[in-house]
Enzyme design. Sequence first.
Site, PDB file in Angstrom:
ATOM      1  N   ARG A 193      74.758  16.761  48.919  1.00 49.37           N
ATOM      2  CA  ARG A 193      76.103  17.281  49.206  1.00 49.37           C
ATOM      3  C   ARG A 193      76.487  17.159  50.684  1.00 49.37           C
ATOM      4  NH1 ARG A 193      75.921  16.585  44.641  1.00 49.37           N
ATOM      5  NH2 ARG A 193      76.014  18.118  42.963  1.00 49.37           N
ATOM      6  N   CYS A 250      79.303  25.401  42.143  1.00 46.09           N
ATOM      7  CA  CYS A 250      77.955  25.918  42.448  1.00 46.09           C
ATOM      8  C   CYS A 250      77.891  26.362  43.899  1.00 46.09           C
ATOM      9  CB  CYS A 250      76.906  24.837  42.178  1.00 46.09           C
ATOM     10  SG  CYS A 250      76.689  24.572  40.415  1.00 46.09           S
ATOM     11  N   GLU A 321      75.639  25.535  49.250  1.00 45.63           N
ATOM     12  CA  GLU A 321      76.341  24.263  49.018  1.00 45.63           C
ATOM     13  C   GLU A 321      77.796  24.418  49.506  1.00 45.63           C
ATOM     14  OE1 GLU A 321      75.735  22.472  45.183  1.00 45.63           O
ATOM     15  OE2 GLU A 321      77.759  21.642  45.164  1.00 45.63           O
TER      16      GLU A 321
HETATM   17  C1  LIG Z   1      85.127  24.744  39.079  1.00 43.47           C
HETATM   18  C2  LIG Z   1      84.442  23.868  40.102  1.00 43.47           C
HETATM   19  C3  LIG Z   1      83.519  22.924  39.697  1.00 43.47           C
HETATM   20  C4  LIG Z   1      82.871  22.101  40.639  1.00 43.47           C
HETATM   21  N1  LIG Z   1      81.969  21.167  40.202  1.00 43.47           N
HETATM   22  C5  LIG Z   1      81.369  20.350  41.092  1.00 43.47           C
HETATM   23  C6  LIG Z   1      80.434  19.363  40.657  1.00 43.47           C
HETATM   24  O1  LIG Z   1      80.169  19.192  39.469  1.00 43.47           O
HETATM   25  N2  LIG Z   1      79.850  18.573  41.597  1.00 43.47           N
HETATM   26  C7  LIG Z   1      80.137  18.701  42.934  1.00 43.47           C
HETATM   27  O2  LIG Z   1      79.572  17.948  43.736  1.00 43.47           O
HETATM   28  N3  LIG Z   1      81.002  19.641  43.373  1.00 43.47           N
HETATM   29  C8  LIG Z   1      81.628  20.456  42.498  1.00 43.47           C
HETATM   30  N4  LIG Z   1      82.513  21.405  42.947  1.00 43.47           N
HETATM   31  C9  LIG Z   1      82.734  21.574  44.395  1.00 43.47           C
HETATM   32  C10 LIG Z   1      83.921  20.757  44.949  1.00 43.47           C
HETATM   33  O3  LIG Z   1      84.880  20.542  43.941  1.00 43.47           O
HETATM   34  C11 LIG Z   1      83.494  19.410  45.519  1.00 43.47           C
HETATM   35  O4  LIG Z   1      82.597  19.574  46.589  1.00 43.47           O
HETATM   36  C12 LIG Z   1      84.728  18.616  46.009  1.00 43.47           C
HETATM   37  O5  LIG Z   1      84.343  17.292  46.220  1.00 43.47           O
HETATM   38  C13 LIG Z   1      85.352  19.189  47.263  1.00 43.47           C
HETATM   39  O6  LIG Z   1      86.593  18.526  47.469  1.00 43.47           O
HETATM   40  P1  LIG Z   1      87.796  19.235  48.224  1.00 43.47           P
HETATM   41  O7  LIG Z   1      88.877  18.235  48.396  1.00 43.47           O
HETATM   42  O8  LIG Z   1      88.190  20.482  47.558  1.00 43.47           O
HETATM   43  O9  LIG Z   1      87.108  19.533  49.638  1.00 43.47           O
HETATM   44  P2  LIG Z   1      87.197  20.876  50.495  1.00 43.47           P
HETATM   45  O10 LIG Z   1      86.511  21.967  49.762  1.00 43.47           O
HETATM   46  O11 LIG Z   1      88.591  21.111  50.921  1.00 43.47           O
HETATM   47  O12 LIG Z   1      86.328  20.458  51.765  1.00 43.47           O
HETATM   48  C14 LIG Z   1      84.941  20.263  51.690  1.00 43.47           C
HETATM   49  C15 LIG Z   1      84.424  19.801  53.058  1.00 43.47           C
HETATM   50  O13 LIG Z   1      84.908  18.483  53.337  1.00 43.47           O
HETATM   51  C16 LIG Z   1      85.684  18.454  54.519  1.00 43.47           C
HETATM   52  N5  LIG Z   1      86.781  17.514  54.289  1.00 43.47           N
HETATM   53  C17 LIG Z   1      87.632  17.485  53.240  1.00 43.47           C
HETATM   54  N6  LIG Z   1      88.444  16.422  53.322  1.00 43.47           N
HETATM   55  C18 LIG Z   1      88.110  15.766  54.463  1.00 43.47           C
HETATM   56  C19 LIG Z   1      88.579  14.590  55.094  1.00 43.47           C
HETATM   57  N7  LIG Z   1      89.582  13.854  54.602  1.00 43.47           N
HETATM   58  N8  LIG Z   1      87.993  14.202  56.250  1.00 43.47           N
HETATM   59  C20 LIG Z   1      86.979  14.932  56.787  1.00 43.47           C
HETATM   60  N9  LIG Z   1      86.479  16.051  56.230  1.00 43.47           N
HETATM   61  C21 LIG Z   1      87.044  16.458  55.076  1.00 43.47           C
HETATM   62  C22 LIG Z   1      86.157  19.893  54.742  1.00 43.47           C
HETATM   63  O14 LIG Z   1      86.421  20.164  56.097  1.00 43.47           O
HETATM   64  C23 LIG Z   1      84.944  20.659  54.220  1.00 43.47           C
HETATM   65  O15 LIG Z   1      83.936  20.717  55.198  1.00 43.47           O
HETATM   66  C24 LIG Z   1      83.174  22.234  42.016  1.00 43.47           C
HETATM   67  C25 LIG Z   1      84.130  23.184  42.435  1.00 43.47           C
HETATM   68  C26 LIG Z   1      84.769  23.984  41.484  1.00 43.47           C
HETATM   69  C27 LIG Z   1      85.802  24.974  41.946  1.00 43.47           C
END
Ligand SMILES: Cc1cc2nc3c(=O)[nH]c(=O)nc-3n(C[C@H](O)[C@H](O)[C@H](O)COP(=O)(O)OP(=O)(O)OC[C@H]3O[C@@H](n4cnc5c(N)ncnc54)[C@H](O)[C@@H]3O)c2cc1C
Length: 327
Positions: A193, A250, A321
């Site tokens: 991650r 998670c 995570e």
């Molecule tokens: C119901 C649910 C189920 C999930 N299932 C999974 C799963 O199966 N597998 C999994 O891996 N994750 C899962 N996640 C976690 C999450 O969805 C993932 O980690 C997802 O990829 C995060 O994307 P986001 O756009 O919301 O990033 P954010 O949460 O907004 O950001 C995450 C990190 O990335 C950085 N960031 C975001 N965009 C950029 C950018 N363009 N440039 C630089 N930095 C950036 C942010 O600053 C932060 O540090 C789940 C979450 C939920 C709520």
Amino acid sequence: MKIGGATLNPFIMLDSDSKIWLERRFKESVRFDESMSKHTSLWVGGTADAFVMPEKPEELVELIKWSRQNDIPYLVIGDGTNLLVKDSGIRGIVIILTRCLKRISKRDTGKDGIIVTALAGARMQALCSFAVKNNLKGMNFAIGIPGTVGGGVMMNSGTAHGLIKSVLDSIKILLPDGHIKIIMKENLNFDYRRLSLKDEVKEANQGRPIILGACFRLHPSDPHELQKDAEKKLKARKERQPRSLPSAGCFFKNPLSGKTAGELIDLAGLKGKSTGGAEISLKHANFIINKDRASASDILALIELVQETVSKKFNINLELEVKIVGQ
Ligand SMILES: Cc1cc2nc3c(=O)[nH]c(=O)nc-3n(C[C@H](O)[C@H](O)[C@H](O)COP(=O)(O)OP(=O)(O)OC[C@H]3O[C@@H](n4cnc5c(N)ncnc54)[C@H](O)[C@@H]3O)c2cc1C
């Protein structure tokens, strides 16, 4: 702290000149004292001093250069699905790319497959659907992962069926000095991650990059099989995960071997434990859910309880995570 000659309260990063500049430049695309609970899937978090939604890539570049020149910290987020924002909020500027960078396109590279380019603000689920609609194999592992492509790449998101790193070809980044670079997969380090640049690239570029987009190498496949596989994976996720209440997926990383974090939390007897409005899900022990107007402090208290209990019972330190941000 001194910014632009004026002494600032450490709890307020933006002086009135900065606010005026942001307001003039971004008009209705900037909000001040914006509650981060509206921008995170956990629905918690204090306010960001400024919340900017650039409409065009040029606006993003200008904003980053201006923030750097004025020593104003910024944080780029995606959909906030992996974020816990503290109750005291975020000083400086929070930036989202979902308005200015959302295109997904493809190009054929012959026998090496098809390169699909997705900009950072595009939704991961839009990318998965694009792949299925274009009969391309490779993205189905990510079916059901919420959030943006930028967040997914940054988190090296994945499931038991695969990880972003396995389909990634290159990323396009914006450096704090305003330069844009394409970095090939060979120059990236992927951990559980987490994605980071290799040291030699980091040294040459300096600073934390913003992901503007990514190229994925996918391969033609049978449309019927792809669709069937996507539906099967989505159904399995829905059965396993609590979806009706706010969460961040998670919360803890799985230890490298042995039991998963969820199994350890369950065995420690913590399922259903709550602090304030936050609860450890009865359906999936690695999910902390916002059951009833939880605060970030409620969730932080549960995190501490989980880490302490699992450490005492099994001598295992569960790492987070979810990213904790804010003061
Ligand atoms: C119901 C649910 C189920 C999930 N299932 C999974 C799963 O199966 N597998 C999994 O891996 N994750 C899962 N996640 C976690 C999450 O969805 C993932 O980690 C997802 O990829 C995060 O994307 P986001 O756009 O919301 O990033 P954010 O949460 O907004 O950001 C995450 C990190 O990335 C950085 N960031 C975001 N965009 C950029 C950018 N363009 N440039 C630089 N930095 C950036 C942010 O600053 C932060 O540090 C789940 C979450 C939920 C709520």
